[in-house]
Scaffold this motif. Structure first.
Motif, PDB file in Angstrom:
ATOM      1  N   SER B 102     -13.926  -4.845  -2.674  1.00  0.00           N
ATOM      2  CA  SER B 102     -14.176  -3.656  -3.494  1.00  0.00           C
ATOM      3  C   SER B 102     -13.152  -2.572  -3.204  1.00  0.00           C
ATOM      4  CB  SER B 102     -15.580  -3.122  -3.232  1.00  0.00           C
ATOM      5  OG  SER B 102     -16.527  -4.017  -3.758  1.00  0.00           O
ATOM      6  N   MET B 103     -12.775  -2.447  -1.941  1.00  0.00           N
ATOM      7  CA  MET B 103     -11.684  -1.533  -1.617  1.00  0.00           C
ATOM      8  C   MET B 103     -10.657  -2.313  -0.797  1.00  0.00           C
ATOM      9  SD  MET B 103     -13.340   2.217  -0.944  1.00  0.00           S
ATOM     10  CE  MET B 103     -14.638   1.803   0.197  1.00  0.00           C
ATOM     11  N   ALA B 104      -9.404  -1.922  -0.968  1.00  0.00           N
ATOM     12  CA  ALA B 104      -8.312  -2.670  -0.357  1.00  0.00           C
ATOM     13  C   ALA B 104      -8.506  -2.778   1.155  1.00  0.00           C
ATOM     14  CB  ALA B 104      -6.998  -1.974  -0.657  1.00  0.00           C
ATOM     15  N   VAL B 105      -8.147  -3.928   1.693  1.00  0.00           N
ATOM     16  CA  VAL B 105      -8.225  -4.103   3.138  1.00  0.00           C
ATOM     17  C   VAL B 105      -6.826  -4.079   3.748  1.00  0.00           C
ATOM     18  CG1 VAL B 105      -8.916  -5.648   4.993  1.00  0.00           C
ATOM     19  CG2 VAL B 105     -10.424  -5.306   3.035  1.00  0.00           C
ATOM     20  N   ASP B 106      -5.947  -4.939   3.247  1.00  0.00           N
ATOM     21  CA  ASP B 106      -4.601  -4.948   3.842  1.00  0.00           C
ATOM     22  C   ASP B 106      -3.491  -4.723   2.818  1.00  0.00           C
ATOM     23  OD1 ASP B 106      -5.052  -7.262   2.526  1.00  0.00           O
ATOM     24  OD2 ASP B 106      -4.685  -8.597   4.227  1.00  0.00           O
ATOM     25  N   ALA B 107      -3.840  -4.790   1.546  1.00  0.00           N
ATOM     26  CA  ALA B 107      -2.799  -4.604   0.523  1.00  0.00           C
ATOM     27  C   ALA B 107      -3.425  -4.056  -0.749  1.00  0.00           C
ATOM     28  CB  ALA B 107      -2.117  -5.934   0.218  1.00  0.00           C
ATOM     29  N   VAL B 108      -2.603  -3.371  -1.534  1.00  0.00           N
ATOM     30  CA  VAL B 108      -3.021  -2.970  -2.885  1.00  0.00           C
ATOM     31  C   VAL B 108      -2.190  -3.776  -3.867  1.00  0.00           C
ATOM     32  CG1 VAL B 108      -3.869  -0.660  -2.379  1.00  0.00           C
ATOM     33  CG2 VAL B 108      -1.409  -1.022  -2.716  1.00  0.00           C
ATOM     34  N   ARG B 109      -2.815  -4.186  -4.986  1.00  0.00           N
ATOM     35  CA  ARG B 109      -2.128  -5.131  -5.868  1.00  0.00           C
ATOM     36  C   ARG B 109      -2.002  -4.657  -7.313  1.00  0.00           C
ATOM     37  NH1 ARG B 109      -4.818  -8.136  -2.030  1.00  0.00           N
ATOM     38  NH2 ARG B 109      -3.468  -9.502  -0.820  1.00  0.00           N
ATOM     39  N   HIS B 110      -2.519  -3.489  -7.611  1.00  0.00           N
ATOM     40  CA  HIS B 110      -2.188  -2.890  -8.909  1.00  0.00           C
ATOM     41  C   HIS B 110      -2.354  -1.378  -8.786  1.00  0.00           C
ATOM     42  CE1 HIS B 110      -6.362  -1.960 -10.415  1.00  0.00           C
ATOM     43  NE2 HIS B 110      -6.699  -2.973  -9.659  1.00  0.00           N
ATOM     44  N   VAL B 111      -1.660  -0.661  -9.642  1.00  0.00           N
ATOM     45  CA  VAL B 111      -1.808   0.788  -9.636  1.00  0.00           C
ATOM     46  C   VAL B 111      -3.261   1.098  -9.973  1.00  0.00           C
ATOM     47  CG1 VAL B 111      -1.124   2.941 -10.753  1.00  0.00           C
ATOM     48  CG2 VAL B 111       0.589   1.174 -10.272  1.00  0.00           C
ATOM     49  N   GLY B 112      -3.920   1.870  -9.118  1.00  0.00           N
ATOM     50  CA  GLY B 112      -5.324   2.187  -9.351  1.00  0.00           C
ATOM     51  C   GLY B 112      -6.277   1.394  -8.469  1.00  0.00           C
ATOM     52  N   ASP B 113      -5.756   0.441  -7.713  1.00  0.00           N
ATOM     53  CA  ASP B 113      -6.586  -0.324  -6.770  1.00  0.00           C
ATOM     54  C   ASP B 113      -7.288   0.676  -5.830  1.00  0.00           C
ATOM     55  OD1 ASP B 113      -7.547  -2.720  -5.871  1.00  0.00           O
ATOM     56  OD2 ASP B 113      -5.626  -3.499  -5.142  1.00  0.00           O
ATOM     57  N   GLN B 114      -8.550   0.389  -5.501  1.00  0.00           N
ATOM     58  CA  GLN B 114      -9.327   1.308  -4.668  1.00  0.00           C
ATOM     59  C   GLN B 114      -8.823   1.297  -3.224  1.00  0.00           C
ATOM     60  OE1 GLN B 114     -10.861   0.388  -8.137  1.00  0.00           O
ATOM     61  NE2 GLN B 114     -11.073  -1.207  -6.634  1.00  0.00           N
ATOM     62  N   VAL B 115      -8.611   2.462  -2.650  1.00  0.00           N
ATOM     63  CA  VAL B 115      -8.146   2.558  -1.262  1.00  0.00           C
ATOM     64  C   VAL B 115      -9.202   3.206  -0.373  1.00  0.00           C
ATOM     65  CG1 VAL B 115      -6.386   3.555   0.258  1.00  0.00           C
ATOM     66  CG2 VAL B 115      -5.730   2.599  -1.962  1.00  0.00           C
ATOM     67  N   ALA B 116      -9.848   4.253  -0.857  1.00  0.00           N
ATOM     68  CA  ALA B 116     -10.881   4.919  -0.056  1.00  0.00           C
ATOM     69  C   ALA B 116     -11.880   5.599  -0.987  1.00  0.00           C
ATOM     70  CB  ALA B 116     -10.257   5.956   0.877  1.00  0.00           C
ATOM     71  N   PHE B 117     -13.105   5.753  -0.487  1.00  0.00           N
ATOM     72  CA  PHE B 117     -14.161   6.397  -1.269  1.00  0.00           C
ATOM     73  C   PHE B 117     -14.568   7.665  -0.536  1.00  0.00           C
ATOM     74  CE2 PHE B 117     -18.729   6.139  -3.008  1.00  0.00           C
ATOM     75  CZ  PHE B 117     -18.361   6.626  -4.253  1.00  0.00           C
ATOM     76  N   VAL B 118     -14.269   8.785  -1.148  1.00  0.00           N
ATOM     77  CA  VAL B 118     -14.539  10.082  -0.536  1.00  0.00           C
ATOM     78  C   VAL B 118     -15.821  10.640  -1.122  1.00  0.00           C
ATOM     79  CG1 VAL B 118     -13.617  12.377  -0.080  1.00  0.00           C
ATOM     80  CG2 VAL B 118     -12.051  10.453  -0.453  1.00  0.00           C
ATOM     81  N   ILE B 119     -16.756  10.990  -0.263  1.00  0.00           N
ATOM     82  CA  ILE B 119     -18.025  11.540  -0.748  1.00  0.00           C
ATOM     83  C   ILE B 119     -18.164  12.968  -0.245  1.00  0.00           C
ATOM     84  CG2 ILE B 119     -20.528  11.233  -0.793  1.00  0.00           C
ATOM     85  CD1 ILE B 119     -20.008   8.290  -0.007  1.00  0.00           C
TER      86      ILE B 119
END
Ligand code: FES
Ligand code: FES
Lengths: 155, 783
Positions: B102-119
Motif C-alpha cells: 500500500s505504501m512504498a517499502v524500498d522503491a517507488v515505481r510511478h509518479v504518485g506512488d504512496q510514500v507516507a501517510f501523514v495524519i
C-alpha cells in the motif's frame, strides 16, 4: 483567523475562519451544507457552483472573505417552501442526472443561464454549460432538462 | 393485468429527489466526531529506490497526530494488494504479480506512488507536515511506453518480472489460422493504438475509517462499486481485520466506470491507520491525486490481420497485442486484455478461426485496470476498424461487407472460435435499423453538399458485441478468476406491506433504486413508493459481488426475481390456507392471489400481514415474509448492436463535428427505457471522449504525467457532443429470468470505433485516437 459574515440561503451566518478559506470550504465545512461539491482542484468542473448575489460562481475560485456581506444561494436553498425549483423538477423529469455528483453545480449554473437567456437554443445551452463537467449523462438529457425548465419558467 | 410503474415503464427515478436538492450522502459529506485528516506524501519520481525516509521534523510539526510509512504496515503484518485473476502464459507459467505494498517499502515505481501517510488535526496541517518529510531517493531511468518496456535492455521495474513481462498469453487455433492465411485470396492489415484513459468519475475517491476499541470493530466508509469484495480482499489477503470485524460501507457514490471496483492503497491505509491511532481518519483525493492513482484504462498496441476469400467472406483473424499494466498489477487488471478481450474478437461475425496473443507488461505508470467496457471496447475497436479497412481494401461498402459476414439470427447458440457461446441476437436487424435512422443511402448526397461548402464528410460504423452479465462462476473459475460472480438479494416485506430489497449490486448512478423497485412493483403489485432498495453496506446486505461489467440487472436483478419467486411460493400456501383452497388452485397475478374459478382473492399486502400476525396460519409454515436468493448466471449475456457516426471536418482547422449519431442496441428486455437511453448517451459520450479528446500522456524521459488535471486532460463537455439518436431491438436473453442483457457499457464500446471509422472515411487515411484538431489537420495537410 478572521470573521466573515454573509447570508446563505436566506439565513445570516457568521464564523471565524482562516483567511485563506475558500468559499466552498466555508459552505461545506463550516456550514455543513454538503450539496455543493468539489470535483477538481483547477476550477474546471463546476461541481461547486453557487450563486453569489444572484450570479453563478465557482465556489472554489473565491475566498470566503470575498463573499463578506453577500447573499449566497446553494443548491439547498433553491427549493422554496418544499416546492422544487423548475430547474430541479426538469432535471428529474428529463433524467438529467445519473450519479448526481455534478448535479447541484449543473442546476445552479443552469438557473443562472436561463436567467440571462430566458429562451436558450440548444447551442446556447451547450456553450453556457461548458464550465460544468458531467461524466455520466453525455449531456443529452441535461440539455433537454434545461430547455424544458426554461419553457416552464416562462421563457 | 398491467401494473403501474412496472417493467417497461420509464419511471422517473426515486433517488433523484435527494440528488437534485443537495441531500445526497457522498463520502466526503460524512464526518465523524474526533476525526483526523490523512494526506499522502507521494513520489515525485517515476522510478527510484528509496534510500531513507526521515520523518522527525514532520512528526514535530503542528497538529500532527502520527505519520506512517510502508515499513510500518509491513511490520504490522499487513499484506500487499492483490490481483484476483491468474493468467497462464503460453508456456504454462503463471503470470508475474510482483509485490504491491500500500505504501512504498524500498522503491517507488510511478509518479504518485504512496510514500507516507501523514495524519493531522486538519488537512492543511497534514499537507504542511508532509513537506517536512525527507526522502532520499536514488532515481532510476523509467520506462512508460509498453513496447519499449518489453524490448530488450529496458529498465527492470520489478525483480520478480524479468523483462517487465507480466504474461504472454494466447487463445485460439494458431495452426488453423496460419493455414487459412496461406490460402487466402485477400489479406488486410491494420495497426492500432488504443489510447490510455483516465476514468474520471466526478466524485474523487475517498475513505473514512473508524475503529471501535470496545468491540474491536472497524468500519470503512469508502467510494466502492463492490464493498463486499473490498472487505473480502482486505480481510483475507491484507489482514486488516477478520471479515466479521470489518464493515465496509459505500454510500452514495458519484460515478465509478470501473475505477471504484479496485481495492486501492489509500482506502486500505486509511482503515488500518484508524486503528493505529484509535481515531476516525478521513482521506479524500483531490483531482490531481485521482489522475495519478485511479486505475487507468486501455493502453493497447495492436497489429491485426484478416484473411478473406474471393467473395469477401472472412476466413481467419489474427491479432497481436501489447497491453500496458502500469507499475503494479491492479485488482482485476490481468483479465482485461485476455478473457475480457480475446474472447470478443469474433465480434458479430462468422469467422472460422481466430488466433490472438497478448503480451502484458509493467511500466512506470499508474496501474491500468477495467474502465467502462474493460477489454470489450479494445476488442470492438480492433474488430470494427479491421472490418472497415478490409471492406475498403475490397472496394465494398463496409455495411454490406458486415452484413455478408454476420452470424445469422437462426444460428444460436453460436460457438465462436474464442470460447464464447452467443445465445441470441439479430445483428442484421440492428444494422439495417441504424442505417435507416441515419439515412445511410443519402450519405453520398450529403457528402457532396459538404464538399461544396468546403468541408469533408465521413460516415463510420461499428457493429459491436460485448459479454456482460458477468459471470458464470464455474466458467470464470476455470479461466483463472479468484472469485465467483453470482449475486445476492433479499426481499423483505414489512408487516404493513411495504418492501425492503437488499441487493449485493451497487448503484453509483445506474438508478437501481428505481429499476429494482419496478421489478417488485411489477411482480408483487407493491406501489413503487413502498419499495426501498438497500445496497452498499456489508452489515445490511447479504454478501454480494457488486456492480461492473453491466451485470446488475442480469445478475443482481435475477437474484431479486429468484427471491420474489420464493415469496410467491410461500404466499400461495398462506393464501390457500386463508381462503380454504388447495395450493394448486391458487393463481398469482402481479401480487393478487386468487382461487381459480372463484372470485375469492387476497392481495400480497394482506398475505404479508398474515405472515407477521399468524393467528390463523398454516401449521407447517414459518411466520414472516422475507426471502433471500443467490443467483449464479448460466452464461454471459451478449448485448450487441450497431452505431453509425457521421462527421464533418473543417479542413482549415481540423475540427471534427459530429453531425449525426444513430445507435441501435439489443439489450434484450428493457425494464426502464429512460434509464437505458441515459446509459447509452453516457457511454457514447465517454467513447467520443476517447476518440476525439482524451488521452493520458507521460513524458517518456522523466516518466512525469503530463495530463494531470482538467487543464491538460480534455474531458468531453456539453459543447463537444451532439444529440444522439437511440433505439433498441429487443431479443430476450434466454439465460436469465428477466431476459435482460445489460446496457451500461455498450456506448463506450461502440463509439470509438464508429467515430474513428467515420473520421478515417472522411480523411481517406488512418489516424490514431484521440483525433484532435491538430492530428486531423496534419493528416489533411500531410504535415
Ligand atoms: S470544484 Fe470548483 S470547479 Fe471543480
Ligand atoms: S450525473 Fe454523474 S457526473 Fe453528472
Amino acid at each position: 483567523m478572521t470573521t466573515v459574515s454573509m447570508t446563505v440561503n436566506g439565513k445570516q451566518v457568521s464564523a471565524d475562519i482562516a483567511p485563506n478559506t475558500l468559499l466552498v470550504q466555508f459552505i461545506r465545512e463550516n456550514l455543513r451544507l454538503t450539496g455543493t461539491h468539489v470535483g477538481c482542484d483547477t476550477s474546471q468542473c463546476g461541481a461547486c457552483t453557487v450563486h453569489v448575489d444572484g450570479d453563478s460562481v465557482k465556489a472554489c475560485t473565491m475566498l470566503a472573505v470575498q463573499a463578506e456581506g453577500a447573499d449566497v444561494t446553494t443548491i439547498e436553498g433553491l427549493a422554496q417552501n418544499g416546492e422544487l425549483h423548475p430547474m430541479q423538477a426538469a432535471f428529474k423529469e428529463n433524467h438529467g442526472l445519473q450519479c448526481g455528483f455534478c448535479t447541484p453545480g449543473m442546476i445552479m449554473s443552469a438557473v443562472d443561464l436561463v436567467k440571462r437567456n430566458p429562451n436558450p437554443s440548444e447551442e446556447t445551452i451547450r456553450t453556457e454549460l461548458e464550465g460544468n463537467i458531467c461524466r455520466c449523462t453525455g449531456y443529452h438529457n441535461i440539455v433537454k432538462s434545461v430547455k424544458a425548465a426554461a419553457e416552464n419558467m416562462g421563457g | 393485468m398491467s401494473v403501474e410503474n412496472g417493467i417497461g415503464a420509464s419511471v422517473r427515478r426515486k433517488e433523484d429527489q435527494r440528488f437534485i436538492t443537495g441531500n445526497g450522502h457522498y463520502l466526503d459529506d460524512m464526518n465523524k466526531v474526533g476525526q483526523a485528516y490523512g494526506y499522502f506524501l507521494r513520489s515525485p519520481h517515476a522510478f527510484a529506490k528509496i534510500k531513507s525516509i526521515d520523518l522527525s521534523a514532520a512528526k514535530a510539526a503542528p497538529g500532527v497526530v502520527d505519520i506512517f510509512t510502508g515499513a510500518d504496515m509491513v511490520a504490522d503484518g499487513i499484506g500487499g494488494l492483490i490481483c484476483g485473476w491468474g493468467i497462464t502464459s503460453k508456456d504454462g507459467s503463471p503470470h508475474n504479480a510482483p509485490p504491491h505494498n500500500s505504501m512504498a517499502v524500498d522503491a517507488v515505481r510511478h509518479v504518485g506512488d504512496q510514500v507516507a501517510f501523514v495524519i493531522a488535526e486538519s488537512l492543511e496541517q497534514a499537507k504542511n507536515a508532509s513537506e517536512l518529510i525527507e526522502v532520499d531517493y536514488d532515481v532510476q531511468t523509467p520506462v512508460t511506453n509498453i513496447a519499449k518496456a518489453l524490448a530488450p535492455g529496458a529498465p527492470q521495474i520489478h525483480e520478480e518480472a524479468p523483462g517487465n513481462l507480466c504474461y504472454d498469453w494466447e487463445l485460439g487455433d494458431k495452426a488453423a489460422v496460419d493455414a487459412a492465411f496461406a490460402n487466402a485470396a485477400h489479406v488486410s492489415k491494420i495497426d492500432l493504438v488504443n489510447n490510455r484513459l483516465s476514468p474520471n468519475p466526478m466524485e474523487p475517491r475517498a475513505a473514512l475509517g473508524e475503529y471501535d476499541m470496545g468491540s474491536g470493530d472497524l468500519t470503512l466508509y469508502t467510494t466502492s462499486q463492490n464493498p463486499h469484495v473490498a472487505r473480502l480482499i482486505m480481510s483475507a489477503f491484507l489482514g486488516i481485520a477478520p471479515e466479521n470485524k470489518l464493515r465496509v460501507v459505500a454510500p452514495d457514490v458519484g460515478g465509478g466506470f470501473g475505477s471504484k471496483i479496485f481495492v486501492y492503497a489509500e482506502e486500505t491505509t486509511t482503515i488500518w491507520a484508524a486503528r493505529k491511532i484509535n481515531r476516525p481518519v478521513k482521506w479524500t483525493a483531490d483531482r490531481s491525486e485521482a489522475f495519478l492513482t485511479d486505475a487507468h484504462g486501455r493502453d493497447h498496441v495492436t497489429h491485426a490481420e484478416l484473411a478473406m476469400d474471393n467473395d469477401g467472406k472472412i476466413l481467419a483473424f489474427r491479432v497481436s497485442t501489447q497491453a500496458n499494466m502500469g507499475a503494479y498489477l491492479s485488482t482485476f487488471a490481468s483479465a482485461v486484455p485476455t478473457y475480457l478481450y480475446g474472447t470478443l474478437l469474433s465480434g458479430q461475425y462468422k469467422i472460422p478461426s481466430i488466433y490472438v496473443e497478448v503480451q502484458a507488461g509493467f511500466t512506470n505508470t499508474t496501474p491500468v485496470d477495467a474502465y467502462r467496457g474493460a477489454g470489450r471496447p479494445e476488442a470492438t475497436y480492433v474488430v470494427e476498424r479491421m472490418m472497415e479497412t478490409a471492406a475498403r481494401d475490397l472496394g465494398m461498402d463496409p455495411t454490406e461487407f458486415r452484413l455478408k459476414n454476420f452470424i445469422q439470427p437462426d444460428a444460436y447458440p453460436y460457438e465462436t472460435p474464442v470460447i464464447m457461446t452467443y445465445d441470441s441476437g439479430d445483428y442484421p436487424l440492428a444494422m439495417n435499423m441504424a442505417k435507416d435512422m441515419i439515412d445511410y443511402s443519402g450519405f453520398a448526397a450529403r457528402k457532396a453538399q459538404s464538399e461544396a461548402n468546403g468541408k469533408i464528410r465521413g460516415i463510420g460504423t461499428a457493429a459491436y458485441i460485448e459479454a456482460c452479465g458477468i459471470a458464470p462462476s464455474a466458467a470464470v473459475g476455470s479461466l483463472g478468476a479468484g472469485v465467483g460472480l453470482w449475486e445476492s438479494a433479499e426481499v423483505r416485506f414489512n408487516p404493513t406491506g411495504s418492501v425492503t430489497v437488499f441487493t449485493g449490486s451497487h448503484s453509483h448512478g445506474q438508478g437501481h433504486e428505481t429499476t429494482f423497485a419496478q421489478i417488485i412493483a411489477d411482480k408483487l403489485g407493491v406501489p413503487i413508493e413502498s419499495v426501498e432498495v438497500v445496497h452498499g453496506d456489508t452489515s445490511k446486505v447479504p454478501f454480494g459481488m457488486g456492480t461492473y461489467g453491466s451485470r446488475s440487472l442480469a445478475v443482481g436483478g435475477s437474484a431479486i426475481v429468484k427471491a420474489v419467486d420464493k415469496i410467491v411460493e410461500k404466499s400461495k400456501k398462506i393464501a390457500a390456507h386463508l381462503m380454504e383452497a388447495s395450493v394448486e388452485d391458487i393463481e398469482h397475478d402481479h401480487g393478487v392471489f386468487s382461487v381459480a374459478g372463484t372470485d375469492k382473492q387476497m392481495t400480497m399486502g394482506e398475505i404479508a400481514f398474515a405472515a407477521y400476525v399468524p393467528h390463523n396460519y398454516p401449521a407447517d409454515l414459518e411466520p414472516g415474509m422475507a426471502e433471500n436468493a443467490f443467483y449464479d448466471p448460466l452464461n454471459f449475456t451478449f448485448p450487441a448492436g450497431t452505431h453509425i457516426a457521421e462527421v464533418e471536418i473543417d479542413p482549415s482547422t481540423g475540427i471534427v463535428d459530429i453531425v449525426d449519431w444513430a445507435a441501435v442496441d439489443d439489450f434484450g428486455n428493457v425494464i426502464n427505457p429512460m434509464i437505458v437511453e441515459g446509459q447509452v448517451h453516457g457511454g457514447v459520450a465517454q467513447g467520443v471522449g476517447q476518440a476525439l479528446l482524451e488521452g493520458v500522456i507521460y513524458d517518456e524521459e522523466s516518466g512525469q504525467l503530463l495530463t494531470g488535471s482538467y487543464m491538460d486532460y480534455c474531458m468531453p463537455r456539453a459543447d463537444d457532443l451532439p444529440n444522439f439518436r437511440v433505439a433498441t431491438t429487443n431479443t430476450p436473453c434466454p439465460s436469465n429470468p428477466l431476459g435482460v442483457k445489460g446496457c451500461g457499457e455498450a456506448g463506450a464500446i461502440a463509439a470509438p470505433a464508429a467515430l474513428m471509422n467515420a473520421i478515417v472515411n472522411a480523411l481517406g487515411k488512418d489516424i490514431n485516437m484521440p483525433a484532435t484538431p491538430e492530428k486531423v489537420w496534419r493528416a489533411i495537410n500531410n504535415n
